[in-house]
Design a protein around this motif. Structure first.
Motif, PDB file in Angstrom:
ATOM      1  N   ALA A 293     117.214 -33.263  82.534  1.00 29.41           N
ATOM      2  CA  ALA A 293     116.042 -34.030  82.968  1.00 29.41           C
ATOM      3  C   ALA A 293     114.968 -33.101  83.500  1.00 29.41           C
ATOM      4  O   ALA A 293     115.252 -32.037  84.047  1.00 29.41           O
ATOM      5  CB  ALA A 293     116.443 -35.037  84.046  1.00 29.41           C
TER       6      ALA A 293
ATOM      7  N   ASP B   8     108.309 -35.101  83.880  1.00 33.14           N
ATOM      8  CA  ASP B   8     108.086 -35.915  82.683  1.00 33.14           C
ATOM      9  C   ASP B   8     108.401 -37.368  83.032  1.00 33.14           C
ATOM     10  O   ASP B   8     109.507 -37.850  82.827  1.00 33.14           O
ATOM     11  CB  ASP B   8     108.971 -35.413  81.541  1.00 33.14           C
ATOM     12  CG  ASP B   8     108.684 -36.113  80.217  1.00 33.14           C
ATOM     13  OD1 ASP B   8     108.043 -37.176  80.218  1.00 33.14           O
ATOM     14  OD2 ASP B   8     109.137 -35.592  79.182  1.00 33.14           O
TER      15      ASP B   8
ATOM     16  N   GLU C  87     107.578 -40.376  81.934  1.00 33.94           N
ATOM     17  CA  GLU C  87     107.964 -41.356  80.923  1.00 33.94           C
ATOM     18  C   GLU C  87     109.424 -41.176  80.515  1.00 33.94           C
ATOM     19  O   GLU C  87     110.178 -42.142  80.419  1.00 33.94           O
ATOM     20  CB  GLU C  87     107.057 -41.246  79.695  1.00 33.94           C
ATOM     21  CG  GLU C  87     105.617 -41.651  79.951  1.00 33.94           C
ATOM     22  CD  GLU C  87     105.482 -43.119  80.336  1.00 33.94           C
ATOM     23  OE1 GLU C  87     106.261 -43.937  79.817  1.00 33.94           O
ATOM     24  OE2 GLU C  87     104.589 -43.440  81.144  1.00 33.94           O
ATOM     25  N   ARG C  88     109.798 -39.936  80.274  1.00 30.35           N
ATOM     26  CA  ARG C  88     111.188 -39.667  79.904  1.00 30.35           C
ATOM     27  C   ARG C  88     112.133 -39.990  81.056  1.00 30.35           C
ATOM     28  O   ARG C  88     113.211 -40.557  80.859  1.00 30.35           O
ATOM     29  CB  ARG C  88     111.336 -38.199  79.491  1.00 30.35           C
ATOM     30  CG  ARG C  88     112.754 -37.836  79.039  1.00 30.35           C
ATOM     31  CD  ARG C  88     112.838 -36.355  78.729  1.00 30.35           C
ATOM     32  NE  ARG C  88     114.196 -35.955  78.387  1.00 30.35           N
ATOM     33  CZ  ARG C  88     114.646 -34.721  78.453  1.00 30.35           C
ATOM     34  NH1 ARG C  88     113.839 -33.749  78.843  1.00 30.35           N
ATOM     35  NH2 ARG C  88     115.884 -34.432  78.125  1.00 30.35           N
TER      36      ARG C  88
ATOM     37  N   ALA D 253     112.795 -43.679  81.360  1.00 33.46           N
ATOM     38  CA  ALA D 253     113.753 -44.127  80.349  1.00 33.46           C
ATOM     39  C   ALA D 253     115.178 -43.773  80.755  1.00 33.46           C
ATOM     40  O   ALA D 253     116.121 -44.553  80.526  1.00 33.46           O
ATOM     41  CB  ALA D 253     113.408 -43.507  79.000  1.00 33.46           C
ATOM     42  N   GLN D 254     115.355 -42.609  81.382  1.00 32.42           N
ATOM     43  CA  GLN D 254     116.689 -42.195  81.805  1.00 32.42           C
ATOM     44  C   GLN D 254     117.198 -42.994  83.007  1.00 32.42           C
ATOM     45  O   GLN D 254     118.403 -43.183  83.174  1.00 32.42           O
ATOM     46  CB  GLN D 254     116.677 -40.704  82.138  1.00 32.42           C
ATOM     47  CG  GLN D 254     116.466 -39.812  80.923  1.00 32.42           C
ATOM     48  CD  GLN D 254     116.227 -38.362  81.302  1.00 32.42           C
ATOM     49  OE1 GLN D 254     115.603 -38.050  82.318  1.00 32.42           O
ATOM     50  NE2 GLN D 254     116.723 -37.447  80.476  1.00 32.42           N
TER      51      GLN D 254
END
Length: 212
Positions: free
Chosen positions: A48, A52, A54-55, A58-59
């Motif tokens: 991770a 970031d 956005e990523r 999602a995680q």
């Protein structure tokens, strides 16, 4: 409970990870170097980047809670890096609709006397100043959140490897000291207090502290 733990390979994060797994929680461990984590039942290690958003969102999606043990102390721009990271974690938690965020705080913003914080005391170690200022400003950020169900746990002035005793005191915004005038907690007992709060919330939308 299904937990996302940010900073799972760090000094405090690794202790929280060990405690959470020992209690049977499922943990998604988010770290810059997840390969450092040994395989374990109920553990999923994920690479991770907290910057970031956005990523990261999602995680985080689908978890019952996020625990942030994120720290910028290893970076040259400690304060700026930490503040960018904690802002991203807060925003990603909200974006992912995770109902709770628990944050590892610092002792620097605890009061040693009315209106006087540890960070403002003479002789505060320069090597920890940026980290402490970041944790203090992160607390201010959390207090501004209208939606987020957050909790911050500040350690005592000294947190170091030791024993898991399960015997400690909890406080709110004042530094805890023992009979000898020392303010200390083992990282193992800090992790106990954090996972206790995860399991039995008692400090919603506020900071608390732990010490002997």
């Amino acid at each position: 409970m299904h937990i996302a733990l940010v900073g799972a390979t760090g000094f405090i994060g690794s202790a929280i990870l060990k405690e959470a797994l020992a209690r049977g929680h499922r943990v998604t461990a988010l770290a810059g170097h997840p390969e450092k984590l040994a395989a374990s039942p109920n553990l999923v290690a994920v690479a991770a980047d907290v910057l970031d958003r956005e990523r990261l969102a999602a995680q985080l999606r689908g978890h019952d809670a996020v625990i942030s043990a994120f720290s910028g102390h290893a970076q040259k721009d400690t304060y700026d890096y930490y503040m960018r990271g904690i802002r991203s974690i807060i925003a990603a938690t909200e974006q992912a609709d995770v109902p709770r965020l628990l944050v590892v705080g610092g002792a620097g913003s605890l009061e040693v006397s009315p209106g006087v914080q540890v960070l403002d005391s003479p002789g505060f170690p320069a090597m920890w100043r940026q980290t402490a200022e970041g944790a203090r400003d992160a607390l201010a950020l959390l207090r501004e959140q209208a939606w987020l169900n957050w909790t911050m746990l500040s350690p005592s002035a000294s947190i170091a490897p030791g024993q898991r005793t399960g015997r400690f005191r909890l406080g709110l915004d004042q530094l805890l000291v023992d009979a000898a005038g020392e303010s200390r907690i083992s990282v193992e007992d800090y992790a106990v207090a954090m996972v206790d709060e995860l399991e039995k919330p008692a400090h919603a939308r506020r900071r608390f502290t732990v010490g002997y």
